[in-house]
Design a protein around this motif. Structure first.
Motif, PDB file in Angstrom:
ATOM      1  N   PRO A  36      13.746 -18.944  -5.030  1.00 54.78           N
ATOM      2  CA  PRO A  36      12.380 -19.359  -5.328  1.00 54.78           C
ATOM      3  C   PRO A  36      12.275 -20.796  -5.844  1.00 54.78           C
ATOM      4  CG  PRO A  36      13.168 -17.809  -6.974  1.00 54.78           C
ATOM      5  CD  PRO A  36      14.201 -17.864  -5.899  1.00 54.78           C
ATOM      6  N   TYR A  37      13.305 -21.280  -6.528  1.00 53.34           N
ATOM      7  CA  TYR A  37      13.261 -22.651  -7.048  1.00 53.34           C
ATOM      8  C   TYR A  37      13.314 -23.667  -5.906  1.00 53.34           C
ATOM      9  CZ  TYR A  37      14.236 -20.239 -11.405  1.00 53.34           C
ATOM     10  OH  TYR A  37      14.173 -19.386 -12.473  1.00 53.34           O
ATOM     11  N   SER A  38      14.170 -23.425  -4.938  1.00 51.90           N
ATOM     12  CA  SER A  38      14.249 -24.323  -3.775  1.00 51.90           C
ATOM     13  C   SER A  38      12.966 -24.261  -2.964  1.00 51.90           C
ATOM     14  CB  SER A  38      15.434 -23.944  -2.881  1.00 51.90           C
ATOM     15  OG  SER A  38      16.641 -24.138  -3.567  1.00 51.90           O
ATOM     16  N   ALA A  39      12.413 -23.064  -2.810  1.00 56.31           N
ATOM     17  CA  ALA A  39      11.163 -22.922  -2.065  1.00 56.31           C
ATOM     18  C   ALA A  39      10.020 -23.643  -2.776  1.00 56.31           C
ATOM     19  CB  ALA A  39      10.828 -21.446  -1.878  1.00 56.31           C
ATOM     20  N   LEU A  40       9.974 -23.529  -4.094  1.00 57.73           N
ATOM     21  CA  LEU A  40       8.931 -24.204  -4.870  1.00 57.73           C
ATOM     22  C   LEU A  40       9.082 -25.721  -4.772  1.00 57.73           C
ATOM     23  CD1 LEU A  40       6.520 -23.665  -6.768  1.00 57.73           C
ATOM     24  CD2 LEU A  40       8.125 -23.767  -8.669  1.00 57.73           C
ATOM     25  N   SER A  49      -1.103 -24.672 -10.187  1.00 54.64           N
ATOM     26  CA  SER A  49      -0.427 -23.794  -9.231  1.00 54.64           C
ATOM     27  C   SER A  49       1.091 -23.839  -9.411  1.00 54.64           C
ATOM     28  CB  SER A  49      -0.805 -24.193  -7.802  1.00 54.64           C
ATOM     29  OG  SER A  49      -0.118 -23.408  -6.865  1.00 54.64           O
ATOM     30  N   PHE A  50       1.638 -25.038  -9.467  1.00 55.06           N
ATOM     31  CA  PHE A  50       3.091 -25.165  -9.589  1.00 55.06           C
ATOM     32  C   PHE A  50       3.577 -24.771 -10.977  1.00 55.06           C
ATOM     33  CE2 PHE A  50       2.575 -27.340  -5.630  1.00 55.06           C
ATOM     34  CZ  PHE A  50       3.749 -27.052  -4.959  1.00 55.06           C
ATOM     35  N   ALA A  51       2.806 -25.081 -12.013  1.00 57.52           N
ATOM     36  CA  ALA A  51       3.207 -24.691 -13.377  1.00 57.52           C
ATOM     37  C   ALA A  51       3.226 -23.173 -13.512  1.00 57.52           C
ATOM     38  CB  ALA A  51       2.259 -25.309 -14.401  1.00 57.52           C
ATOM     39  N   ALA A  52       2.227 -22.504 -12.960  1.00 53.01           N
ATOM     40  CA  ALA A  52       2.165 -21.047 -13.060  1.00 53.01           C
ATOM     41  C   ALA A  52       3.330 -20.395 -12.319  1.00 53.01           C
ATOM     42  CB  ALA A  52       0.836 -20.535 -12.508  1.00 53.01           C
ATOM     43  N   LEU A  68       6.235 -21.715 -11.401  1.00 53.18           N
ATOM     44  CA  LEU A  68       7.501 -22.046 -12.048  1.00 53.18           C
ATOM     45  C   LEU A  68       7.703 -21.200 -13.307  1.00 53.18           C
ATOM     46  CD1 LEU A  68      10.072 -23.738 -12.187  1.00 53.18           C
ATOM     47  CD2 LEU A  68       8.760 -25.466 -13.456  1.00 53.18           C
ATOM     48  N   ALA A  69       6.660 -21.071 -14.103  1.00 55.22           N
ATOM     49  CA  ALA A  69       6.770 -20.269 -15.332  1.00 55.22           C
ATOM     50  C   ALA A  69       7.040 -18.800 -15.005  1.00 55.22           C
ATOM     51  CB  ALA A  69       5.492 -20.406 -16.153  1.00 55.22           C
ATOM     52  N   ILE A  70       6.359 -18.272 -14.005  1.00 58.69           N
ATOM     53  CA  ILE A  70       6.583 -16.877 -13.613  1.00 58.69           C
ATOM     54  C   ILE A  70       8.020 -16.687 -13.149  1.00 58.69           C
ATOM     55  CG2 ILE A  70       5.988 -15.135 -11.874  1.00 58.69           C
ATOM     56  CD1 ILE A  70       3.060 -16.244 -12.086  1.00 58.69           C
ATOM     57  N   THR A  71       8.508 -17.612 -12.335  1.00 56.28           N
ATOM     58  CA  THR A  71       9.879 -17.515 -11.827  1.00 56.28           C
ATOM     59  C   THR A  71      10.892 -17.624 -12.956  1.00 56.28           C
ATOM     60  OG1 THR A  71       9.133 -18.486  -9.742  1.00 56.28           O
ATOM     61  CG2 THR A  71      11.496 -18.456 -10.133  1.00 56.28           C
ATOM     62  N   LEU A  72      10.694 -18.584 -13.844  1.00 50.37           N
ATOM     63  CA  LEU A  72      11.615 -18.755 -14.972  1.00 50.37           C
ATOM     64  C   LEU A  72      11.611 -17.533 -15.897  1.00 50.37           C
ATOM     65  CD1 LEU A  72      10.910 -22.476 -15.946  1.00 50.37           C
ATOM     66  CD2 LEU A  72      13.070 -21.556 -15.051  1.00 50.37           C
ATOM     67  N   PHE A  73      10.457 -16.950 -16.086  1.00 46.36           N
ATOM     68  CA  PHE A  73      10.291 -15.841 -17.008  1.00 46.36           C
ATOM     69  C   PHE A  73      10.806 -14.533 -16.419  1.00 46.36           C
ATOM     70  CE2 PHE A  73       7.638 -12.910 -19.631  1.00 46.36           C
ATOM     71  CZ  PHE A  73       7.974 -13.397 -20.879  1.00 46.36           C
ATOM     72  N   LEU A  74      10.524 -14.289 -15.128  1.00 44.99           N
ATOM     73  CA  LEU A  74      10.864 -12.998 -14.532  1.00 44.99           C
ATOM     74  C   LEU A  74      12.302 -12.895 -14.036  1.00 44.99           C
ATOM     75  CD1 LEU A  74       7.699 -11.821 -12.608  1.00 44.99           C
ATOM     76  CD2 LEU A  74       8.554 -11.100 -14.809  1.00 44.99           C
ATOM     77  N   THR A  75      12.924 -14.023 -13.703  1.00 50.15           N
ATOM     78  CA  THR A  75      14.288 -13.963 -13.180  1.00 50.15           C
ATOM     79  C   THR A  75      15.239 -13.267 -14.159  1.00 50.15           C
ATOM     80  OG1 THR A  75      13.913 -15.894 -11.795  1.00 50.15           O
ATOM     81  CG2 THR A  75      16.198 -15.333 -12.270  1.00 50.15           C
ATOM     82  N   PRO A  76      15.245 -13.627 -15.447  1.00 46.74           N
ATOM     83  CA  PRO A  76      16.144 -12.915 -16.366  1.00 46.74           C
ATOM     84  C   PRO A  76      15.718 -11.464 -16.620  1.00 46.74           C
ATOM     85  CG  PRO A  76      15.120 -14.802 -17.464  1.00 46.74           C
ATOM     86  CD  PRO A  76      14.588 -14.737 -16.082  1.00 46.74           C
ATOM     87  N   LEU A  77      14.435 -11.159 -16.428  1.00 47.60           N
ATOM     88  CA  LEU A  77      13.948  -9.807 -16.692  1.00 47.60           C
ATOM     89  C   LEU A  77      14.122  -8.866 -15.506  1.00 47.60           C
ATOM     90  CD1 LEU A  77      10.571 -10.465 -18.532  1.00 47.60           C
ATOM     91  CD2 LEU A  77      12.710  -9.675 -19.501  1.00 47.60           C
ATOM     92  N   LEU A 137       1.651 -13.104 -18.861  1.00 51.51           N
ATOM     93  CA  LEU A 137       2.118 -13.873 -20.021  1.00 51.51           C
ATOM     94  C   LEU A 137       2.811 -15.155 -19.576  1.00 51.51           C
ATOM     95  CD1 LEU A 137       2.526 -14.100 -23.069  1.00 51.51           C
ATOM     96  CD2 LEU A 137       4.645 -12.785 -22.797  1.00 51.51           C
ATOM     97  N   ALA A 138       3.660 -15.049 -18.555  1.00 59.39           N
ATOM     98  CA  ALA A 138       4.360 -16.235 -18.053  1.00 59.39           C
ATOM     99  C   ALA A 138       3.384 -17.271 -17.511  1.00 59.39           C
ATOM    100  CB  ALA A 138       5.363 -15.830 -16.971  1.00 59.39           C
ATOM    101  N   ALA A 139       2.402 -16.830 -16.740  1.00 64.94           N
ATOM    102  CA  ALA A 139       1.422 -17.762 -16.178  1.00 64.94           C
ATOM    103  C   ALA A 139       0.599 -18.430 -17.283  1.00 64.94           C
ATOM    104  CB  ALA A 139       0.507 -17.039 -15.196  1.00 64.94           C
ATOM    105  N   ILE A 140       0.229 -17.652 -18.286  1.00 66.04           N
ATOM    106  CA  ILE A 140      -0.544 -18.220 -19.402  1.00 66.04           C
ATOM    107  C   ILE A 140       0.289 -19.243 -20.173  1.00 66.04           C
ATOM    108  CG2 ILE A 140      -1.549 -17.665 -21.664  1.00 66.04           C
ATOM    109  CD1 ILE A 140      -2.556 -15.038 -20.336  1.00 66.04           C
ATOM    110  N   LEU A 141       1.536 -18.887 -20.488  1.00 61.67           N
ATOM    111  CA  LEU A 141       2.403 -19.816 -21.215  1.00 61.67           C
ATOM    112  C   LEU A 141       2.690 -21.075 -20.392  1.00 61.67           C
ATOM    113  CD1 LEU A 141       4.954 -17.328 -22.828  1.00 61.67           C
ATOM    114  CD2 LEU A 141       3.114 -18.593 -23.977  1.00 61.67           C
TER     115      LEU A 141
END
Length: 184
Positions: free
Chosen positions: A81-85, A108-111, A113-122, A145-149
């Motif tokens: 997802p990081y390469s695709a983004l 769009s990109f911040a949301a 990226l935050a979702i990807t960063l937040f959900l990957t470890p979970l 929560l990830a999108a809001i943060l």
């Protein structure tokens, strides 16, 4: 506003419909990979929808990411997802460098990226939840929560306020919007 959710709905519906149609033929089942063919063919409605919508930044981002995910699936590779983004950002900025200063592009990109960063470890922890409804609820809250943060700094900068009600309203609003969009 056309968002990634809209592109996702078009892509998912197109894939399942095409996959269902292809699987009706015994001959096709023997000749081709119906799943990979359906993934490839589902890109055409997605591109058509993107053009029909006027290609706003969030929709272009979602379409590029969907196309790259489709290519990865067709080739039997893992989806990064990081390469695709990054590829989506690069493509948009090459075609319209001023998009970088658009709040739509930034949010769009911040949301995502935050979702990807937040959900990957979970991801592994979420798979351990056995009850589907509970897993769906936890995932929905985590995404919200990830999108809001991820977007709060931009919202504070551009609009001088940040709403925390999104965590509660997104829990029912995102699925309801998807349901309404799917049947409208």
């Amino acid at each position: 506003s056309i968002s990634g959710q809209h592109i996702g709905i078009v892509a998912s519906f197109s894939f399942f419909l095409i996959f269902w149609i292809l699987r009706r033929s015994t001959r096709l089942l023997l000749l081709i990979s119906t799943r990979r063919t359906a993934v490839f063919l589902a890109l055409f409605p997605v591109f058509f929808y993107l053009l029909l919508a006027g290609a706003p930044s969030p929709a272009v981002r979602a379409t590029v990411m969907a196309a790259l995910a489709a290519v990865a699936l067709i080739l039997g590779r893992d989806i990064d997802p990081y390469s695709a983004l990054a590829a989506a950002a690069l493509l948009i900025l090459l075609s319209a460098p001023s998009a970088l200063f658009s709040i739509s592009f930034q949010l769009s990109f911040a949301a995502v990226l935050a979702i990807t960063l937040f959900l990957t470890p979970l991801r592994e922890s979420l798979r351990k939840i056995k009850r589907r409804l509970v897993r769906w609820g936890v995932t929905t809250l985590a995404i919200s929560l990830a999108a809001i943060l991820g977007t709060s700094p931009l919202l504070a900068h551009h609009f001088h306020q940040v709403s925390v009600t999104g965590l509660v309203t997104n829990f029912w609003g995102i699925p309801a919007t998807g349901f309404i969009l799917f049947f409208s």
